[in-house]
Write a protein that holds these residues in place. Structure first.
Motif, PDB file in Angstrom:
ATOM      1  N   ARG A  12      45.022  52.444  82.736  1.00 32.19           N
ATOM      2  CA  ARG A  12      44.344  52.040  81.503  1.00 32.19           C
ATOM      3  C   ARG A  12      43.400  50.917  81.900  1.00 32.19           C
ATOM      4  NH1 ARG A  12      46.440  49.362  76.056  1.00 32.19           N
ATOM      5  NH2 ARG A  12      44.458  49.416  74.929  1.00 32.19           N
ATOM      6  N   LEU A  13      42.114  51.174  81.705  1.00 32.86           N
ATOM      7  CA  LEU A  13      41.110  50.220  82.144  1.00 32.86           C
ATOM      8  C   LEU A  13      40.866  49.135  81.104  1.00 32.86           C
ATOM      9  CD1 LEU A  13      38.563  52.646  83.804  1.00 32.86           C
ATOM     10  CD2 LEU A  13      40.541  51.502  84.811  1.00 32.86           C
ATOM     11  N   GLY A  14      41.231  49.399  79.871  1.00 33.67           N
ATOM     12  CA  GLY A  14      41.047  48.436  78.798  1.00 33.67           C
ATOM     13  C   GLY A  14      40.653  49.167  77.536  1.00 33.67           C
ATOM     14  N   GLY A  15      41.015  48.613  76.406  1.00 38.52           N
ATOM     15  CA  GLY A  15      40.642  49.217  75.133  1.00 38.52           C
ATOM     16  C   GLY A  15      41.043  50.667  75.074  1.00 38.52           C
ATOM     17  N   ASP A  16      40.062  51.537  74.931  1.00 41.32           N
ATOM     18  CA  ASP A  16      40.310  52.973  74.807  1.00 41.32           C
ATOM     19  C   ASP A  16      39.856  53.734  76.047  1.00 41.32           C
ATOM     20  OD1 ASP A  16      37.620  52.433  74.306  1.00 41.32           O
ATOM     21  OD2 ASP A  16      37.396  54.184  73.022  1.00 41.32           O
ATOM     22  N   GLU A  17      39.849  53.060  77.188  1.00 41.13           N
ATOM     23  CA  GLU A  17      39.378  53.668  78.433  1.00 41.13           C
ATOM     24  C   GLU A  17      40.533  53.887  79.400  1.00 41.13           C
ATOM     25  OE1 GLU A  17      36.142  51.363  80.088  1.00 41.13           O
ATOM     26  OE2 GLU A  17      35.615  50.700  78.085  1.00 41.13           O
ATOM     27  N   PHE A  18      40.578  55.101  79.939  1.00 41.97           N
ATOM     28  CA  PHE A  18      41.583  55.473  80.919  1.00 41.97           C
ATOM     29  C   PHE A  18      40.892  56.004  82.172  1.00 41.97           C
ATOM     30  CE2 PHE A  18      43.652  56.038  76.823  1.00 41.97           C
ATOM     31  CZ  PHE A  18      44.909  55.496  77.017  1.00 41.97           C
ATOM     32  N   ALA A  19      41.637  56.034  83.264  1.00 40.67           N
ATOM     33  CA  ALA A  19      41.147  56.634  84.507  1.00 40.67           C
ATOM     34  C   ALA A  19      42.307  57.357  85.176  1.00 40.67           C
ATOM     35  CB  ALA A  19      40.588  55.570  85.445  1.00 40.67           C
ATOM     36  N   ALA A  20      41.957  58.298  86.043  1.00 38.09           N
ATOM     37  CA  ALA A  20      42.959  58.997  86.846  1.00 38.09           C
ATOM     38  C   ALA A  20      42.403  59.201  88.248  1.00 38.09           C
ATOM     39  CB  ALA A  20      43.301  60.347  86.227  1.00 38.09           C
ATOM     40  N   LEU A  21      43.255  59.048  89.234  1.00 34.57           N
ATOM     41  CA  LEU A  21      42.963  59.412  90.626  1.00 34.57           C
ATOM     42  C   LEU A  21      43.883  60.562  90.980  1.00 34.57           C
ATOM     43  CD1 LEU A  21      42.880  56.069  92.685  1.00 34.57           C
ATOM     44  CD2 LEU A  21      40.938  57.522  92.083  1.00 34.57           C
ATOM     45  N   LEU A  22      43.339  61.563  91.673  1.00 31.98           N
ATOM     46  CA  LEU A  22      44.180  62.683  92.065  1.00 31.98           C
ATOM     47  C   LEU A  22      43.606  63.377  93.283  1.00 31.98           C
ATOM     48  CD1 LEU A  22      43.516  65.403  89.374  1.00 31.98           C
ATOM     49  CD2 LEU A  22      42.597  63.154  89.247  1.00 31.98           C
ATOM     50  N   PRO A  23      44.478  63.931  94.132  1.00 36.50           N
ATOM     51  CA  PRO A  23      43.991  64.691  95.264  1.00 36.50           C
ATOM     52  C   PRO A  23      43.078  65.807  94.761  1.00 36.50           C
ATOM     53  CG  PRO A  23      46.359  64.406  95.402  1.00 36.50           C
ATOM     54  CD  PRO A  23      45.942  63.936  94.051  1.00 36.50           C
ATOM     55  N   CYS A  24      41.946  65.987  95.421  1.00 37.89           N
ATOM     56  CA  CYS A  24      40.955  66.913  94.880  1.00 37.89           C
ATOM     57  C   CYS A  24      40.105  67.467  96.033  1.00 37.89           C
ATOM     58  CB  CYS A  24      40.098  66.163  93.856  1.00 37.89           C
ATOM     59  SG  CYS A  24      39.174  67.222  92.780  1.00 37.89           S
ATOM     60  N   PRO A  25      40.473  68.597  96.588  1.00 38.88           N
ATOM     61  CA  PRO A  25      39.769  69.115  97.765  1.00 38.88           C
ATOM     62  C   PRO A  25      38.365  69.657  97.474  1.00 38.88           C
ATOM     63  CG  PRO A  25      41.465  70.649  97.058  1.00 38.88           C
ATOM     64  CD  PRO A  25      41.619  69.424  96.216  1.00 38.88           C
ATOM     65  N   THR A  26      38.084  70.045  96.228  1.00 40.85           N
ATOM     66  CA  THR A  26      36.786  70.655  95.915  1.00 40.85           C
ATOM     67  C   THR A  26      36.278  70.173  94.557  1.00 40.85           C
ATOM     68  OG1 THR A  26      37.737  72.541  94.737  1.00 40.85           O
ATOM     69  CG2 THR A  26      37.437  72.794  97.135  1.00 40.85           C
ATOM     70  N   ASP A  27      34.971  70.326  94.351  1.00 36.14           N
ATOM     71  CA  ASP A  27      34.402  70.025  93.040  1.00 36.14           C
ATOM     72  C   ASP A  27      34.988  70.950  91.981  1.00 36.14           C
ATOM     73  OD1 ASP A  27      32.835  68.020  94.142  1.00 36.14           O
ATOM     74  OD2 ASP A  27      31.036  69.253  94.267  1.00 36.14           O
ATOM     75  N   GLN A  28      35.275  72.190  92.366  1.00 34.06           N
ATOM     76  CA  GLN A  28      35.872  73.152  91.430  1.00 34.06           C
ATOM     77  C   GLN A  28      37.238  72.678  90.945  1.00 34.06           C
ATOM     78  OE1 GLN A  28      34.575  75.664  89.877  1.00 34.06           O
ATOM     79  NE2 GLN A  28      36.461  76.239  88.839  1.00 34.06           N
ATOM     80  N   ALA A  29      38.018  72.089  91.830  1.00 34.75           N
ATOM     81  CA  ALA A  29      39.330  71.562  91.429  1.00 34.75           C
ATOM     82  C   ALA A  29      39.156  70.450  90.400  1.00 34.75           C
ATOM     83  CB  ALA A  29      40.091  71.048  92.651  1.00 34.75           C
ATOM     84  N   LEU A  30      38.165  69.591  90.606  1.00 29.14           N
ATOM     85  CA  LEU A  30      37.905  68.522  89.647  1.00 29.14           C
ATOM     86  C   LEU A  30      37.486  69.099  88.296  1.00 29.14           C
ATOM     87  CD1 LEU A  30      37.777  65.497  89.131  1.00 29.14           C
ATOM     88  CD2 LEU A  30      35.435  65.521  90.028  1.00 29.14           C
ATOM     89  N   THR A  31      36.661  70.123  88.322  1.00 27.11           N
ATOM     90  CA  THR A  31      36.253  70.810  87.098  1.00 27.11           C
ATOM     91  C   THR A  31      37.478  71.367  86.369  1.00 27.11           C
ATOM     92  OG1 THR A  31      34.076  71.356  87.951  1.00 27.11           O
ATOM     93  CG2 THR A  31      34.930  72.781  86.220  1.00 27.11           C
TER      94      THR A  31
END
Length: 153
Positions: A64-83
């Motif tokens: 939680r970055l603050g207020g109504d903002e969140f973030a996530a980090l995750l293993p991601c081998p390709t742009d398609q996986a992120l999509t």
């Protein structure tokens, strides 16, 4: 759920690996709080934190970055996986149908989501964060309630 400082620290644990960064902002959260009060706003934040975890899976680390903002980090081998992660988050939110009585477009709760994939190191994180943030704001500029992924940072 970690905070902004933990996000920066955790990138180091992924050094040399391809990871995805997803930034999430709740659309019209101020209006939600104004209509329902801060206790209900806090309840929505908890519900959305759980939804993020469910949609992104056990490999995601959430912040939680603050207020109504969140973030996530995750293993991601390709742009398609992120999509696919961003699509899963959008589908999960639509299925949850969290009511938003003050949404200007008469919608349930919606999110603006931006993502970037990068190979983790101290320098690339700053570039990836800027790219994901720019993608998020492009979603907001286009009317909110969506996601965008930038090319690999």
């Amino acid at each position: 759920m970690g905070n902004r400082s933990a996000l920066h620290q955790d990138v180091a644990a992924y050094s040399g690996r391809s990871i995805g960064l997803i930034l999430v902002d709740i659309d019209f959260f101020k209006q939600y709080n104004d209509a329902l009060g801060h206790p209900e706003g806090d309840r929505l934040l908890r519900l959305l934190a759980n939804l993020l975890g469910d949609a992104l899976g056990a490999e995601a680390t959430l912040y939680r970055l603050g207020g109504d903002e969140f973030a996530a980090l995750l293993p991601c081998p390709t742009d398609q996986a992120l999509t696919q992660y961003c699509e899963a988050l959008q589908v999960e939110l639509e299925a949850a149908q969290f009511s938003h009585p003050a949404h200007p477009d008469n919608k349930d709760v919606t999110l603006s989501i931006g993502g970037a994939r990068f190979v983790a190191d101290a320098n690339s994180f700053a570039v990836a964060y800027e790219a994901a943030d720019k993608a998020l704001y492009q979603v907001k500029t286009a009317g909110r309630d969506g996601w965008q992924v930038t090319a690999s940072a």
